[in-house]
Scaffold this motif. Sequence first.
Motif, short mmCIF file in Angstrom:
data_model
loop_
_atom_site.label_atom_id
_atom_site.label_comp_id
_atom_site.label_asym_id
_atom_site.label_seq_id
_atom_site.Cartn_x
_atom_site.Cartn_y
_atom_site.Cartn_z
N ALA A 96 -4.24 51.49 16.56
CA ALA A 96 -5.02 52.41 17.40
C ALA A 96 -5.04 51.91 18.85
O ALA A 96 -4.96 52.72 19.78
N ILE A 97 -5.14 50.62 19.04
CA ILE A 97 -5.11 50.07 20.40
C ILE A 97 -3.76 50.34 21.04
O ILE A 97 -3.68 50.73 22.21
N THR A 98 -2.69 50.16 20.27
CA THR A 98 -1.35 50.44 20.79
C THR A 98 -1.23 51.92 21.18
O THR A 98 -0.75 52.25 22.27
N LEU A 99 -1.67 52.81 20.30
CA LEU A 99 -1.63 54.24 20.58
C LEU A 99 -2.37 54.57 21.87
O LEU A 99 -1.92 55.40 22.66
N SER A 100 -3.48 53.87 22.10
CA SER A 100 -4.32 54.17 23.27
C SER A 100 -3.61 53.95 24.60
O SER A 100 -4.01 54.50 25.62
N MET A 101 -2.56 53.16 24.59
CA MET A 101 -1.83 52.89 25.82
C MET A 101 -0.75 53.93 26.13
O MET A 101 -0.15 53.90 27.20
N LYS A 119 -10.18 65.94 15.52
CA LYS A 119 -9.58 65.52 16.79
C LYS A 119 -10.13 64.15 17.15
O LYS A 119 -11.32 63.89 16.97
N VAL A 120 -9.25 63.28 17.67
CA VAL A 120 -9.66 61.93 18.07
C VAL A 120 -9.14 61.67 19.48
O VAL A 120 -7.98 61.32 19.67
N PRO A 121 -10.00 61.85 20.49
CA PRO A 121 -9.55 61.60 21.86
C PRO A 121 -9.47 60.11 22.17
O PRO A 121 -10.15 59.29 21.56
N VAL A 122 -8.63 59.79 23.15
CA VAL A 122 -8.57 58.43 23.69
C VAL A 122 -9.38 58.43 24.98
O VAL A 122 -9.11 59.22 25.89
N LEU A 123 -10.39 57.58 25.03
CA LEU A 123 -11.25 57.50 26.22
C LEU A 123 -10.70 56.46 27.18
O LEU A 123 -10.23 55.40 26.77
N PRO A 124 -10.78 56.71 28.49
CA PRO A 124 -10.29 55.75 29.48
C PRO A 124 -11.00 54.40 29.38
O PRO A 124 -12.16 54.34 28.98
N LYS A 142 -20.74 63.10 20.90
CA LYS A 142 -21.49 64.34 20.64
C LYS A 142 -20.59 65.37 19.97
O LYS A 142 -21.05 66.18 19.18
N ASN A 143 -19.29 65.33 20.30
CA ASN A 143 -18.35 66.35 19.84
C ASN A 143 -17.34 65.86 18.80
O ASN A 143 -16.59 66.66 18.27
N TYR A 144 -17.29 64.56 18.56
CA TYR A 144 -16.27 64.00 17.66
C TYR A 144 -16.91 62.96 16.74
O TYR A 144 -17.92 62.36 17.09
N ASP A 145 -16.26 62.73 15.60
CA ASP A 145 -16.70 61.68 14.69
C ASP A 145 -15.91 60.39 14.88
O ASP A 145 -16.19 59.38 14.23
N ALA A 146 -14.91 60.43 15.76
CA ALA A 146 -14.10 59.25 16.03
C ALA A 146 -13.53 59.35 17.44
O ALA A 146 -13.14 60.43 17.88
N VAL A 147 -13.51 58.21 18.12
CA VAL A 147 -12.85 58.11 19.42
C VAL A 147 -12.09 56.79 19.46
O VAL A 147 -12.45 55.82 18.79
N ILE A 148 -11.02 56.80 20.25
CA ILE A 148 -10.26 55.57 20.49
C ILE A 148 -10.56 55.14 21.91
O ILE A 148 -10.59 55.96 22.83
#
Length: 188
Positions: A96-101, A119-124, A142-148
Motif C-alpha cells: 500500500a505504501i508503494t502504491l501511494s507513490m 473506494k480507497v483514496p490516497v491522501l497527500p 467521513k466518506n470512506y472506510d479505508a484510506v492510504i
Amino acid sequence: MRNIKLKLVYYSKLAHKKGLTGSFGGNISVRMGKYVFIKATGGIMEELTPEQIATITINGDVISPIRPSSEYRLHIGVYRNRHDVNAVVHLHPPYAITLSMFEKEAPMLTPEAELYLRKVPVLPFRPAGSVELAEQVSEAIKNYDAVILERHGIVTVGRSLREAFYKAELVEEISRLWYQRFIVEREG
C-alpha cells in the motif's frame, strides 16, 4: 476492559505476523463509550502486552499511566466524525505504501474490494503524528472506510476491531495485486 486490551494485543501481533506493519509502526484502537483504548507510544506490535495499552477519553485526556501513540489525535478525530465506528486500524503495509507513490486511489481489483471498500483514496503526505494528518484523515474517513496515506500507510475503520482489521488486509491485498500487475506491465 481486559478483554478489549487482549483483542488489541491479538490484532497488533497478527498485523506484524502477516507483514502488515513493522516493529514500532502502526497503532490500533477500540472505542468503548467515551473511552478509547490504543497502543502506547513506543509499543512494538509483535511484542505488545495488555499493559502497553493506553486509555484516553474521546476528548484526548490520558487517564492511564502510560502515554498513547503519537497518532492518538487521528483515532479520536475518526471517532468524532464516524459514530458508527468502534475500531480504527493504522498500519504500514509495504504494498500500500508503494502504491501511494504512484496512484491517487487504489484500484478495486477484486469483487471483495468493490463490495467492502468501494473506494480507497490516497491522501497527500502529512507528517506522522501531526495535527494536519489527524485532520486530513478524520475528514476523509467521513466518506470512506479505508484510506492510504502517501508514504506512510493505511487507516481502516469498522464497527468492530475484526472488521477494521480485515479491511486493512483487503487494502494490502489489492495493493499487492496492483504491484504485481505494475511489474508485469513494465516488463511486458
